[in-house]
Design a protein around this motif. Structure first.
Motif, mmCIF file in Angstrom:
data_model
loop_
_atom_site.group_PDB
_atom_site.id
_atom_site.type_symbol
_atom_site.label_atom_id
_atom_site.label_comp_id
_atom_site.label_asym_id
_atom_site.label_seq_id
_atom_site.Cartn_x
_atom_site.Cartn_y
_atom_site.Cartn_z
ATOM 1 N N VAL A 1 0.851 -1.185 0.000
ATOM 2 C CA VAL A 1 0.000 0.000 0.000
ATOM 3 C C VAL A 1 0.894 1.244 0.000
ATOM 4 C CG1 VAL A 1 -1.792 1.284 1.230
ATOM 5 C CG2 VAL A 1 -1.800 -1.225 1.257
ATOM 6 N N PRO A 2 0.724 2.148 -0.969
ATOM 7 C CA PRO A 2 1.592 3.330 -1.069
ATOM 8 C C PRO A 2 1.160 4.432 -0.097
ATOM 9 C CG PRO A 2 0.001 3.354 -2.856
ATOM 10 C CD PRO A 2 -0.241 2.070 -2.090
ATOM 11 N N VAL A 3 1.440 4.213 1.182
ATOM 12 C CA VAL A 3 0.989 5.120 2.237
ATOM 13 C C VAL A 3 1.914 6.329 2.349
ATOM 14 C CG1 VAL A 3 0.623 5.358 4.719
ATOM 15 C CG2 VAL A 3 -0.132 3.299 3.550
ATOM 16 N N THR A 4 1.314 7.497 2.493
ATOM 17 C CA THR A 4 2.026 8.726 2.814
ATOM 18 C C THR A 4 1.412 9.288 4.085
ATOM 19 O OG1 THR A 4 2.563 9.283 0.514
ATOM 20 C CG2 THR A 4 2.520 11.097 2.087
ATOM 21 N N THR A 5 2.188 9.358 5.160
ATOM 22 C CA THR A 5 1.646 9.903 6.403
ATOM 23 C C THR A 5 1.589 11.425 6.309
ATOM 24 O OG1 THR A 5 3.820 10.050 7.466
ATOM 25 C CG2 THR A 5 2.584 7.990 7.745
ATOM 26 N N THR A 6 0.563 12.002 6.910
ATOM 27 C CA THR A 6 0.383 13.448 6.851
ATOM 28 C C THR A 6 0.238 14.012 8.255
ATOM 29 O OG1 THR A 6 -2.051 13.457 6.745
ATOM 30 C CG2 THR A 6 -0.852 13.142 4.675
ATOM 31 N N TYR A 7 0.699 15.240 8.417
ATOM 32 C CA TYR A 7 0.541 15.969 9.670
ATOM 33 C C TYR A 7 0.038 17.363 9.351
ATOM 34 C CZ TYR A 7 1.698 18.725 13.802
ATOM 35 O OH TYR A 7 1.625 19.583 14.878
ATOM 36 N N GLY A 8 -1.030 17.734 9.992
ATOM 37 C CA GLY A 8 -1.625 19.049 9.810
ATOM 38 C C GLY A 8 -2.934 19.093 10.572
ATOM 39 N N MET A 9 -3.681 20.143 10.368
ATOM 40 C CA MET A 9 -4.924 20.328 11.102
ATOM 41 C C MET A 9 -5.800 21.319 10.351
ATOM 42 S SD MET A 9 -2.003 21.777 12.424
ATOM 43 C CE MET A 9 -1.645 20.664 13.769
ATOM 44 N N SER A 10 -6.976 21.587 10.887
ATOM 45 C CA SER A 10 -7.873 22.533 10.226
ATOM 46 C C SER A 10 -7.184 23.874 10.015
ATOM 47 C CB SER A 10 -9.144 22.725 11.058
ATOM 48 O OG SER A 10 -9.842 21.516 11.220
ATOM 49 N N GLU A 11 -6.369 24.290 10.984
ATOM 50 C CA GLU A 11 -5.703 25.594 10.917
ATOM 51 C C GLU A 11 -4.671 25.680 9.799
ATOM 52 O OE1 GLU A 11 -7.072 25.092 15.219
ATOM 53 O OE2 GLU A 11 -6.304 23.825 13.609
ATOM 54 N N THR A 12 -4.267 24.543 9.229
ATOM 55 C CA THR A 12 -3.320 24.548 8.112
ATOM 56 C C THR A 12 -3.971 24.007 6.838
ATOM 57 O OG1 THR A 12 -2.457 22.361 8.725
ATOM 58 C CG2 THR A 12 -1.343 24.281 9.650
ATOM 59 N N ALA A 13 -5.309 24.074 6.787
ATOM 60 C CA ALA A 13 -6.063 23.583 5.630
ATOM 61 C C ALA A 13 -5.771 22.119 5.344
ATOM 62 C CB ALA A 13 -5.786 24.436 4.384
ATOM 63 N N GLY A 14 -5.516 21.352 6.401
ATOM 64 C CA GLY A 14 -5.226 19.932 6.261
ATOM 65 C C GLY A 14 -3.743 19.655 6.399
ATOM 66 N N GLY A 15 -3.351 18.469 5.949
ATOM 67 C CA GLY A 15 -1.957 18.051 6.084
ATOM 68 C C GLY A 15 -1.011 18.962 5.337
ATOM 69 N N CYS A 16 0.099 19.336 5.989
ATOM 70 C CA CYS A 16 1.101 20.169 5.322
ATOM 71 C C CYS A 16 2.517 19.623 5.502
ATOM 72 C CB CYS A 16 1.024 21.614 5.814
ATOM 73 S SG CYS A 16 1.351 21.817 7.571
ATOM 74 N N VAL A 17 2.632 18.497 6.228
ATOM 75 C CA VAL A 17 3.910 17.797 6.376
ATOM 76 C C VAL A 17 3.670 16.351 5.992
ATOM 77 C CG1 VAL A 17 5.761 17.136 7.950
ATOM 78 C CG2 VAL A 17 4.613 19.342 8.240
ATOM 79 N N TYR A 18 4.316 15.888 4.934
ATOM 80 C CA TYR A 18 4.100 14.531 4.417
ATOM 81 C C TYR A 18 5.342 13.687 4.678
ATOM 82 C CZ TYR A 18 -0.140 15.939 1.858
ATOM 83 O OH TYR A 18 -1.399 16.371 1.520
ATOM 84 N N ASP A 19 5.128 12.562 5.332
ATOM 85 C CA ASP A 19 6.249 11.678 5.691
ATOM 86 C C ASP A 19 7.366 12.451 6.392
ATOM 87 O OD1 ASP A 19 5.092 9.322 4.778
ATOM 88 O OD2 ASP A 19 5.905 9.541 2.752
ATOM 89 N N GLY A 20 6.965 13.399 7.242
ATOM 90 C CA GLY A 20 7.918 14.163 8.030
ATOM 91 C C GLY A 20 8.536 15.352 7.336
ATOM 92 N N VAL A 21 8.263 15.533 6.025
ATOM 93 C CA VAL A 21 8.870 16.612 5.242
ATOM 94 C C VAL A 21 7.794 17.626 4.867
ATOM 95 C CG1 VAL A 21 10.155 17.193 3.156
ATOM 96 C CG2 VAL A 21 10.601 15.025 4.337
ATOM 97 N N PRO A 22 7.994 18.913 5.146
ATOM 98 C CA PRO A 22 6.971 19.914 4.811
ATOM 99 C C PRO A 22 6.697 19.970 3.311
ATOM 100 C CG PRO A 22 8.648 20.844 6.261
ATOM 101 C CD PRO A 22 9.159 19.511 5.814
#
Length: 393
Positions: free
Chosen positions: A211-232
């Motif tokens: 499965v080609p998973v990309t983890t994301t980090y972000g929140m409503s305040e950043t319009a969703g994920g803005c850091v993918y696999d630890g890289v902005p």
């Protein structure tokens, strides 16, 4: 702006019905319609609570003629009180376009989560900006791998690139079920995974399964994920205050602020203070959890996320949530709720021993409760407040 624009409720149906909001969403992105407050059509009491708290004319500073507010996303954060995140059209576009650049170009999108949350609505925004027609999973009976397979079949039939977004619980179900749902998931070009911390064991299992998973980090305040696999993403900036400290985010994907809170400290100086703790290792951001989730036990600090990671790496554990509960001796006691995977339940003493060996005695849960499922809030986040009440009752 000359006249105050209204913030109008947008009733978002679940599942495939969410696609009905696409015309209104398009008008909001183009600045031709009112600002929209997405609420869940199948939760009328909660929807009315949010409408009463947030709808109405936008105040000065909550809108801009050059970049009008398109959406106000309701979020409770860690407090439980309703907050409205003001998202200009430009922020939504910046996030969506940066996502496409990171993933390899625009493509077809499959909606698998509620579209009144930012992760779901951004799936629709990305499809609109890509000029493609999104599909949605039928969730009338909850999220089911067979329904995912049916919806994915329609998406994968078209040419170009194919994307979807899931929360860890959904990914776990698809991996457990196997069959057509998992086979379809493998065929996507990218599977964005966010909404809650992803157990490393689940991530490894997914990638080992193709499965080609990309983890994301972000929140409503950043319009969703803005850091993918630890890289902005290329529009985002990340700053960690100190070697291990609060995470700050900046960039054009940032919200304008909070509804009815013109001087919110979280947005001071062009940076958003997330309330999360993290560190940067080899150029990648590692998120260690909410600062207000930190457990103080016997005068020592314990971050729940590393404990959860150890627990979910153990045989027989599907999910885990670690939190502190009041304790007369320790101030707070570290406790854990664990959901077993299929088969025999894990041995609680073995779980405690694994944490002790990796993280020391202070991080070892005083008690581990085996649950059928974790209570959730939002798109896949454990409801720590509900869990604390349950584990202390």
């Amino acid at each position: 702006m000359p006249n105050a624009r209204d913030l109008q409720p947008l009733q978002v149906p679940p599942g495939t019905g969410a696609l009905e909001v696409l015309p209104a969403l398009r008008r909001a992105l183009d600045g031709d319609g009112p600002a929209l407050l997405p609420v869940a059509a199948d939760s009328p009491e909660e929807a009315q609570r949010l409408i009463s708290a947030l709808a109405g004319p936008l105040a000065p500073g909550e809108d801009a003629e050059h970049d009008p507010t398109a959406l106000v996303i309701a979020t409770s954060g860690s407090t439980g009180a309703a907050k409205g995140v003001l998202l200009p059209a430009g922020a939504l576009r910046a996030s969506a376009e940066a996502t496409h650049r990171r993933l390899g170009g625009p493509g077809e999108w499959l909606l698998a989560m509620p579209a009144h949350h930012v992760a779901g609505v951004q799936v629709l925004v990305r499809a609109l900006l890509a000029g493609t027609t999104p599909r949605a999973v039928d969730t009338s009976s909850g999220f089911r791998p067979d329904a995912f397979a049916v919806a994915a079949r329609d998406v994968l039939r078209s040419g170009g690139r194919h994307y979807t977004a899931l929360v860890p619980t959904q990914l776990s179900r698809l991996l457990q079920e196997g069959g057509e749902g998992l086979a379809a998931l493998r065929r996507f070009d990218a599977v964005l995974l966010g909404g809650a911390a992803t157990p490393p064991a689940l991530l490894s299992r997914a990638r080992d399964s193709g499965v080609p998973v990309t983890t994301t980090y972000g929140m409503s305040e950043t319009a969703g994920g803005c850091v993918y696999d630890g890289v902005p993403l290329d529009v985002a900036k990340v700053d960690v205050e100190g070697e291990l400290g609060p995470i700050r985010l900046a960039g054009p994907m940032l919200a304008q602020g909070y509804r009815h809170q013109p001087d919110a400290d979280a947005f001071a100086g062009g940076w958003f203070r997330t309330g999360d703790l993290g560190r940067i290792t080899d150029g990648r951001l590692e998120v260690l959890g909410r600062a207000d989730d930190m457990i103080i036990t016997g005068g020592e600090k314990v971050a729940p996320l590393p404990v959860e990671r150890v627990l979910t790496e153990q045989p027989g554990v599907q999910e885990a949530c670690v939190l502190g509960v009041p304790d007369p001796e320790w101030g707070q006691a570290v406790v854990a709720a664990v959901v077993a995977s299929q088969g025999a339940p894990p041995d609680v003493n073995a779980l405690r021993g694994a944490v002790r060996a990796r993280l020391g005695a202070v991080a070892t849960p005083k008690r581990i409760a085996l649950l059928d499922e974790l209570p959730l809030r939002g798109p896949g986040k454990p409801d720590r407040r509900a869990l604390a009440e349950r584990l202390t009752s």
